[in-house]
Design an enzyme around this catalytic site. Structure first.
Site, mmCIF file in Angstrom:
data_model
loop_
_atom_site.group_PDB
_atom_site.id
_atom_site.type_symbol
_atom_site.label_atom_id
_atom_site.label_comp_id
_atom_site.label_asym_id
_atom_site.label_seq_id
_atom_site.Cartn_x
_atom_site.Cartn_y
_atom_site.Cartn_z
ATOM 1 N N GLY A 32 -42.721 -15.208 1.259
ATOM 2 C CA GLY A 32 -43.597 -14.432 1.750
ATOM 3 C C GLY A 32 -45.291 -14.464 0.505
ATOM 4 N N VAL A 33 -45.246 -13.585 0.257
ATOM 5 C CA VAL A 33 -46.228 -13.200 -0.475
ATOM 6 C C VAL A 33 -45.301 -12.859 -2.013
ATOM 7 C CG1 VAL A 33 -45.895 -10.504 -0.513
ATOM 8 C CG2 VAL A 33 -48.489 -11.389 -1.280
ATOM 9 N N ASP A 34 -44.398 -11.761 -1.965
ATOM 10 C CA ASP A 34 -43.606 -12.128 -3.545
ATOM 11 C C ASP A 34 -43.241 -13.818 -3.675
ATOM 12 O OD1 ASP A 34 -42.029 -11.450 -5.262
ATOM 13 O OD2 ASP A 34 -40.544 -10.964 -4.061
ATOM 14 N N GLY A 119 -43.734 -8.715 7.751
ATOM 15 C CA GLY A 119 -43.609 -9.893 7.405
ATOM 16 C C GLY A 119 -41.922 -10.647 7.883
ATOM 17 N N VAL A 120 -41.394 -10.999 6.602
ATOM 18 C CA VAL A 120 -39.984 -10.957 6.843
ATOM 19 C C VAL A 120 -39.074 -9.301 6.999
ATOM 20 C CG1 VAL A 120 -39.648 -13.484 6.503
ATOM 21 C CG2 VAL A 120 -39.114 -11.137 4.886
ATOM 22 N N TYR A 121 -39.811 -8.366 6.689
ATOM 23 C CA TYR A 121 -38.908 -6.646 6.641
ATOM 24 C C TYR A 121 -39.372 -6.535 8.899
ATOM 25 C CZ TYR A 121 -37.111 -7.525 2.185
ATOM 26 O OH TYR A 121 -36.390 -6.924 1.035
#
Ligand code: ADP
Length: 170
Positions: A32-34, A119-121
């Site tokens: 993701g953004v990370d 997002g994925v969380y």
């Protein structure tokens, strides 16, 4: 409140004092953004992150921005959504507050956030947007040193929720 803005875009392109990274507790990169932030910042960012020895959910740590246009990256692990009974809402508010406190301490006047945890969380977007906007507004009320905070939304659906949350603030 005019010091909060909602835009659609890619946070790795933000030319601001600090961008926030929706990180994980290892601070060693992810998806993701990370992943996008680490790719754009270059390997020096990961090298500095290794010296930080991780970060607890709801807290934040700051690094330089390296090859990013942003001067600093503020890394915060958001809560994973487990249904809402494990302190997720307070932890998400703590992420926004901790990041803004670090921004103030480091002389940052402009700060861009991604939509942390949605997002994925899997944090529900409507709840997350209200917590984010409410927490940012509260902080700005007592911290004039921060001139502008933007929510940088990657897609139109996310942008719509944050716009609604900001409109509700009046
Ligand atoms: P989390 O693990 O905190 O849920 P994600 O990275 O999976 O973090 O998602 C958080 C939000 O960041 C999502 O809305 C996702 O679409 C968005 N996002 C992904 N890439 C970028 C980017 N380059 N700029 C801004 N937002 C992004």
């Amino acid at each position: 409140m005019s010091r909060i803005e909602i835009i659609q875009g890619d946070i790795t392109e933000s030319t601001v004092d600090a961008i926030v990274n929706a990180a994980n507790c290892s601070l060693l990169g992810g998806g993701g953004v990370d992943g996008a932030i680490h790719r754009a910042a270059g390997p020096e960012l990961l090298a500095e992150c290794r010296t930080l020895h991780g970060c607890e959910t709801g807290r934040a740590k700051i690094t330089k921005g390296y090859r990013l246009p942003a001067k600093f990256v503020i890394h915060t692990p958001g809560p994973v959504w487990h249904g809402g009974n494990t302190g997720e809402e307070a932890l998400l508010a703590s992420c926004y507050r901790s990041c803004l406190e670090l921004a103030s301490e480091n002389g940052c006047r402009t700060v861009d956030f991604p939509s942390i945890s949605t997002g994925v969380y899997h944090f529900p977007l409507e709840k997350a947007s209200k917590i984010a906007i409410g927490t940012i507004a509260d902080y700005l009320n007592t911290h004039p040193e921060i001139e502008r905070v933007r929510m940088v939304c990657f897609d139109v659906r996310t942008e719509r929720f944050y716009r609604d949350a900001l409109a509700e603030l009046g």
